[in-house]
Design an enzyme around this catalytic site. Structure first.
Site, PDB file in Angstrom:
ATOM      1  N   THR A 210     -25.568  76.283 -20.100  1.00  0.00           N
ATOM      2  CA  THR A 210     -26.295  77.076 -21.073  1.00  0.00           C
ATOM      3  C   THR A 210     -26.512  76.291 -22.362  1.00  0.00           C
ATOM      4  O   THR A 210     -27.510  76.451 -23.045  1.00  0.00           O
ATOM      5  CB  THR A 210     -25.487  78.337 -21.404  1.00  0.00           C
ATOM      6  OG1 THR A 210     -24.856  78.775 -20.205  1.00  0.00           O
ATOM      7  CG2 THR A 210     -26.382  79.422 -21.936  1.00  0.00           C
ATOM      8  N   TYR A 211     -25.550  75.451 -22.687  1.00  0.00           N
ATOM      9  CA  TYR A 211     -25.562  74.818 -23.995  1.00  0.00           C
ATOM     10  C   TYR A 211     -25.787  73.328 -24.005  1.00  0.00           C
ATOM     11  O   TYR A 211     -25.961  72.732 -25.050  1.00  0.00           O
ATOM     12  CB  TYR A 211     -24.233  75.094 -24.701  1.00  0.00           C
ATOM     13  CG  TYR A 211     -24.160  76.512 -25.072  1.00  0.00           C
ATOM     14  CD1 TYR A 211     -24.788  76.951 -26.228  1.00  0.00           C
ATOM     15  CD2 TYR A 211     -23.571  77.432 -24.230  1.00  0.00           C
ATOM     16  CE1 TYR A 211     -24.800  78.279 -26.543  1.00  0.00           C
ATOM     17  CE2 TYR A 211     -23.584  78.764 -24.543  1.00  0.00           C
ATOM     18  CZ  TYR A 211     -24.199  79.179 -25.702  1.00  0.00           C
ATOM     19  OH  TYR A 211     -24.231  80.486 -26.000  1.00  0.00           O
ATOM     20  N   ALA A 212     -25.725  72.728 -22.843  1.00  0.00           N
ATOM     21  CA  ALA A 212     -25.734  71.266 -22.859  1.00  0.00           C
ATOM     22  C   ALA A 212     -26.279  70.692 -21.569  1.00  0.00           C
ATOM     23  O   ALA A 212     -26.271  71.338 -20.525  1.00  0.00           O
ATOM     24  CB  ALA A 212     -24.316  70.763 -23.080  1.00  0.00           C
TER      25      ALA A 212
ATOM     26  N   VAL B 148     -25.519  67.448 -19.148  1.00  0.00           N
ATOM     27  CA  VAL B 148     -24.409  66.519 -18.941  1.00  0.00           C
ATOM     28  C   VAL B 148     -24.912  65.320 -18.147  1.00  0.00           C
ATOM     29  O   VAL B 148     -25.597  65.488 -17.135  1.00  0.00           O
ATOM     30  CB  VAL B 148     -23.241  67.212 -18.208  1.00  0.00           C
ATOM     31  CG1 VAL B 148     -22.085  66.251 -18.024  1.00  0.00           C
ATOM     32  CG2 VAL B 148     -22.793  68.440 -18.983  1.00  0.00           C
TER      33      VAL B 148
ATOM     34  N   LYS C   4     -22.046  64.654 -22.842  1.00  0.00           N
ATOM     35  CA  LYS C   4     -22.524  66.025 -22.942  1.00  0.00           C
ATOM     36  C   LYS C   4     -23.413  66.128 -24.165  1.00  0.00           C
ATOM     37  O   LYS C   4     -22.948  66.024 -25.296  1.00  0.00           O
ATOM     38  CB  LYS C   4     -21.315  66.958 -23.055  1.00  0.00           C
ATOM     39  CG  LYS C   4     -21.637  68.417 -22.979  1.00  0.00           C
ATOM     40  CD  LYS C   4     -20.359  69.227 -22.803  1.00  0.00           C
ATOM     41  CE  LYS C   4     -20.647  70.722 -22.794  1.00  0.00           C
ATOM     42  NZ  LYS C   4     -19.429  71.504 -22.581  1.00  0.00           N
TER      43      LYS C   4
ATOM     44  N   ASP D 234     -11.596  80.897 -23.333  1.00  0.00           N
ATOM     45  CA  ASP D 234     -12.613  81.022 -22.278  1.00  0.00           C
ATOM     46  C   ASP D 234     -12.110  80.449 -20.958  1.00  0.00           C
ATOM     47  O   ASP D 234     -12.846  79.778 -20.244  1.00  0.00           O
ATOM     48  CB  ASP D 234     -13.927  80.362 -22.691  1.00  0.00           C
ATOM     49  CG  ASP D 234     -15.123  80.959 -21.926  1.00  0.00           C
ATOM     50  OD1 ASP D 234     -14.943  81.992 -21.262  1.00  0.00           O
ATOM     51  OD2 ASP D 234     -16.216  80.381 -22.003  1.00  0.00           O
TER      52      ASP D 234
HETATM   53  N1  ADP Z   1     -16.649  65.961 -17.771  1.00  0.00           N
HETATM   54  C1  ADP Z   1     -17.511  66.153 -16.768  1.00  0.00           C
HETATM   55  N2  ADP Z   1     -17.547  65.303 -15.731  1.00  0.00           N
HETATM   56  C2  ADP Z   1     -18.410  65.502 -14.710  1.00  0.00           C
HETATM   57  N3  ADP Z   1     -19.297  66.516 -14.637  1.00  0.00           N
HETATM   58  C3  ADP Z   1     -19.324  67.399 -15.639  1.00  0.00           C
HETATM   59  C4  ADP Z   1     -18.442  67.268 -16.765  1.00  0.00           C
HETATM   60  N4  ADP Z   1     -18.690  68.300 -17.600  1.00  0.00           N
HETATM   61  C5  ADP Z   1     -19.667  69.025 -17.041  1.00  0.00           C
HETATM   62  N5  ADP Z   1     -20.061  68.492 -15.863  1.00  0.00           N
HETATM   63  C6  ADP Z   1     -21.127  68.998 -14.974  1.00  0.00           C
HETATM   64  O1  ADP Z   1     -22.198  69.478 -15.754  1.00  0.00           O
HETATM   65  C7  ADP Z   1     -22.451  70.849 -15.488  1.00  0.00           C
HETATM   66  C8  ADP Z   1     -22.766  71.580 -16.782  1.00  0.00           C
HETATM   67  O2  ADP Z   1     -21.658  71.564 -17.639  1.00  0.00           O
HETATM   68  P1  ADP Z   1     -21.500  72.597 -18.824  1.00  0.00           P
HETATM   69  O3  ADP Z   1     -22.560  72.364 -19.828  1.00  0.00           O
HETATM   70  O4  ADP Z   1     -20.100  72.582 -19.289  1.00  0.00           O
HETATM   71  O5  ADP Z   1     -21.893  73.884 -18.019  1.00  0.00           O
HETATM   72  P2  ADP Z   1     -21.479  75.384 -17.963  1.00  0.00           P
HETATM   73  O6  ADP Z   1     -22.414  76.103 -18.908  1.00  0.00           O
HETATM   74  O7  ADP Z   1     -21.759  75.709 -16.514  1.00  0.00           O
HETATM   75  O8  ADP Z   1     -20.029  75.450 -18.323  1.00  0.00           O
HETATM   76  C9  ADP Z   1     -21.197  71.353 -14.799  1.00  0.00           C
HETATM   77  O9  ADP Z   1     -21.509  72.325 -13.863  1.00  0.00           O
HETATM   78  C10 ADP Z   1     -20.655  70.129 -14.128  1.00  0.00           C
HETATM   79  O10 ADP Z   1     -21.230  69.972 -12.853  1.00  0.00           O
END
Ligand code: ADP
Ligand code: ZN
Ligand code: ZN
Lengths: 378, 374
Positions: free
Chosen positions: B41-43, B45, B61, B158
């Site tokens: 939702t916010y980023a 990756v 991220k 969370d």
């Molecule tokens: N540190 C990380 N290492 C590898 N993949 C990651 C990491 N952080 C997030 N991801 C991947 O990126 C996706 C989106 O992450 P994030 O923005 O935290 O999503 P969400 O809103 O689903 O929590 C995750 O579903 C995961 O697959």
């Protein structure tokens, strides 16, 4: 499996050097970086988008591949999902079969019945994939589809309702995630407002104002110590090294008659399984034995006084823990007094204490508790 | 050619940019951004690596900038940065660096955790099997992570299975500190609209403005239950329904089991004959018996209605459960998630389409005969 056989079974996949060339018009991705390849599920013969556009612009036409007898339509061309066209085809066949045989487990009397059904369906699928009894199998499929039209479409509706519901849930989840974020933001704004109104916070007041002396005195009396035990792995390693050293010493000191071979691998007894340590080898002990249940902070105005807060059932019923506040105050006061825990514990342990910052984190990652094995990812 | 040549770092310092910008550029240049691996939702990756050490992988991220929430979102990243850089522990995702990109987006450089999250494992019932020793190992890692947060006066706020990411070596790590905050100062009201609904404790539904680490512990209980059931244990449809579900499956909060609860802002008194007693151990044994009586005791202590009596993170780690059989699985041997599309393709390639391999093979692919023995 011999190399030959491997090549055969992968024949549907283009050799890498041809990966970038359209076999119909011979133009290459090298010259035209935007080139897209498409396939048509009739025969899975790959061609570039402009070929598909050109050849099938005025309606259905035969596949341009030599020897292929299929008639193709432009609207059935699509990008392939899987690198291996054989897999692409199998997935398509499975999709088609599953759209017809869409019964659910709950429609059967027993798991055995359901499995028999799946078995039957898998036989049909297998035949279609491997081109066994194609005509007979197709006939079976079509007659089943005809005879069960209503049931199939009911299950289809059921499935699409389910997926709609899932999508709606997904949307709702997103909205709620945003709301939580906004709430956290409001919380922070509110906090800023309260501070701006001059209700300075207890922690800072205690740590800097006149009460700080009180806290400091208290802190000296209190046995407040965080003990950080070394990683078990380190200890383990050390023990093993020592054992190995002892073993080799024993060999050297042995009687002269014994044959001693050089270069033999040291046989190290497998260490007995250590009991599971729920703390993972890290233990933080904050001995708060002298921590009182209440401190005299009567000098503070009423709204900041923990004593009054403690009388307020509304605050306490939420689980708010006054002891935690004292603990935090004392801990931060300690930091303020220049008692750096990392000094006490040695540099390595420092990474686990508070406020080491990003650099600390990076160092911790580098010196490693052994969990940073990013190299073997994938 | 999107990867611009490395900007000179030491030799020529551009006098027109200030020191902090210089530092920012240096930080940015330490990493090479690779392909996108996911977006939330916010980023967005991305996978990335150190420029000088291509084997050291990181996740980058990049926080989204959405016009209307611009401020809030920056805040989100700030929170995440603030708490993560203070917490260095094997069960908490590591934050290596922070920099802004040219478009002023905030970028967090995080530990790369390539094996998905616990939610994927829990709900992939078709491909992932695990036992009570695996559950215990995962719970141990989660408990250590949250213990370390609380020990450092940070609330996560969370916790849920999809915020528990899995490292290459199997270690589970707490991630997503976007809602984290430090333990409150006494006179500041805290937001009660935190924690995803199914994992949110009753005191937040009653709008207690002062709360503690006990809120995270409730979430840990929900995660424990979900690991065992392979389904959410308390799946309320709305906030009101959620309270109803808690009353049904845990028990109705009353002055008897939770002194002071009726003074909380949003508490709604329940008629005597509608009060559901707190569920007895036999009820939990029926649902969660696979983790044994000590596991059940621990789970029940996480679901204590009165947050003051709920087990603490330290209490969890000191529990007898860990020492009992089975011993938690070593992290290297924990089940891994199915490989998704790529894996499926490989599977089909290996097993399918080749007639010579015989029928038995193809049938076994679809039907789990193991399941029939039940
Ligand atoms: N540190 C990380 N290492 C590898 N993949 C990651 C990491 N952080 C997030 N991801 C991947 O990126 C996706 C989106 O992450 P994030 O923005 O935290 O999503 P969400 O809103 O689903 O929590 C995750 O579903 C995961 O697959
Ligand atoms: Zn072409
Ligand atoms: Zn063709």
């Amino acid at each position: 499996m011999s190399k030959q056989a491997q090549n055969n079974s992968a024949s549907a996949r283009r050799p890498p050097e041809e990966d970038e060339i359209c076999r119909v018009c011979k133009s290459s991705r090298y010259l035209n970086p935007n080139m897209k390849f498409l396939v048509n599920p009739e025969c899975y013969h790959e061609m570039c988008e402009s070929c598909a556009d050109r050849i099938f612009a005025s309606g259905p036409a035969p596949c341009p591949y030599a020897g292929c007898t299929k008639t193709l339509r432009r609207n059935k061309f699509r990008k392939q999902t899987f690198a291996d066209l054989k897999v692409e085809r199998e997935v398509d066949i499975r999709k088609r079969v599953n759209a017809i045989f869409n019964k659910r487990e709950d429609e059967f009397n027993s798991l055995r019945d359901y499995n028999n059904y799946l078995n039957e369906v898998e036989d049909l699928t297998f035949n279609l994939i491997n081109k066994v009894d194609i005509e007979k199998t197709e006939r079976k499929l079509l007659s089943y589809a005809e005879a069960n039209r209503r049931a199939i479409s009911q299950n289809d509706v059921r499935a699409s309702k389910e997926s709609q519901r899932l999508a709606a849930e997904e949307r709702l989840k997103k909205e709620q995630a945003i709301q939580r974020r906004e709430a956290a933001q409001r919380e922070l704004d509110e906090e800023r407002r309260v501070r701006a109104e001059g209700k300075a916070d207890v922690i800072h007041k205690l740590a800097s104002g006149e009460s700080a002396t009180k806290v400091a005195k208290e802190a000296k009396k209190t046995v407040l110590k965080r003990t950080l035990f070394k990683q078990q792995a380190e200890v383990d390693k050390q023990a093993r090294l020592e054992a190995a050293a002892a073993a080799s010493e024993a060999t050297l000191n042995g009687d002269g008659d014994d044959l001693v071979f050089a270069g033999l691998k040291q046989h190290v007894e497998a260490a007995p399984l250590r009991p599971y340590d729920a703390y993972g080898g890290l233990a933080f002990e904050r001995k708060m034995s002298n921590l009182q249940n209440s401190y005299d902070d009567g000098a503070l105005p009423r709204h900041e006084n923990l004593y009054y807060l403690k009388q307020d059932p509304r605050a306490m019923a939420g689980g708010y823990n006054i002891k935690e506040v004292y603990s935090q105050v004392l801990c931060e006061a300690f930091a303020g007094l220049g008692v750096f825990l990392s000094d006490e514990l040695g540099e390595k342990a420092g990474a686990a204490t508070r406020g080491t910052g990003t650099a600390g984190a990076a160092v911790a990652a580098a010196t490693g508790s052994g969990d940073v094995q990013m190299m073997d990812a994938f | 050619m999107e990867d611009s040549p490395q900007e000179p770092s030491t030799a020529a310092v551009d006098p027109t940019i200030d020191l902090s910008e210089q530092l920012n550029i240096e930080t940015r240049n330490k990493y090479v951004k690779g392909k996108e691996i996911g977006s939330g939702t916010y980023a967005f990756v991305y996978k990335g690596h150190l420029r000088d050490e291509p084997n050291t992988l990181v996740a980058i991220k990049k926080m989204k900038v959405m016009e209307n929430y611009k401020d809030g979102l920056t805040m989100d990243a700030v929170r995440e940065t603030k708490y993560l850089q203070e917490l260095s522990h094997p069960n908490i995702i590591k934050l290596y660096d922070v920099f802004t990109s040219k478009d002023t987006n905030m970028n967090l450089v995080l530990e790369f955790l390539p094996r998905g999250d616990l939610e994927q494992l829990i709900h992939d019932t078709g491909n992932v099997r695990y036992n009570s020793a695996d559950t215990k190992a995962w719970m141990g890692m989660v408990a250590r992570g949250i213990w370390f947060c609380h020990e450092n006066f940070v609330l996560h706020r969370d916790l849920k299975p999809n915020n528990l990411l899995i490292a290459a070596d199997g270690e589970v790590k707490l991630a997503d500190f976007g809602l984290a905050r430090s333990f409150s100062e006494p006179h500041l009201a805290m937001s009660t609209e935190v924690i995803t609904r199914w994992y949110r404790p009753p005191e937040l539904f009653y709008r207690a403005r002062q709360y503690s680490g006990a809120v995270d512990i409730w979430s840990v209980g929900c995660i424990f239950a979900e690991l065992i059931l392979r389904n959410a244990f308390l799946p309320g449809q709305t906030d009101i329904d959620q309270v109803e579900v808690i009353c049904q499956r845990i028990g109705t909060p009353t002055e008897e089991n939770w002194p002071g609860v009726s003074k909380l802002a949003s508490y709604v008194p329940v008629a005597k004959d509608k009060v559901r007693p707190v569920q007895p151990k036999s009820y939990y044994m029926q649902l969660f018996g696979t983790v044994g009586p000590f596991g059940v005791d621990l789970l029940m202590s996480m679901f204590t209605l009165d947050p003051r009596k709920r087990v603490t993170a330290k209490g969890i780690l000191d529990h007898e459960y860990w020492a009992k059989d089975p011993r938690p699985t070593d992290k290297e041997n924990l089940p891994k998630k199915g490989g998704g599309e790529k894996k499926m393709g490989e599977d089909l390639k290996r097993k399918g389409g080749v007639l010579e391999e015989g029928k038995a093979d193809k049938v076994a692919r679809k039907i789990d005969f193991g399941a029939m023995k039940k």
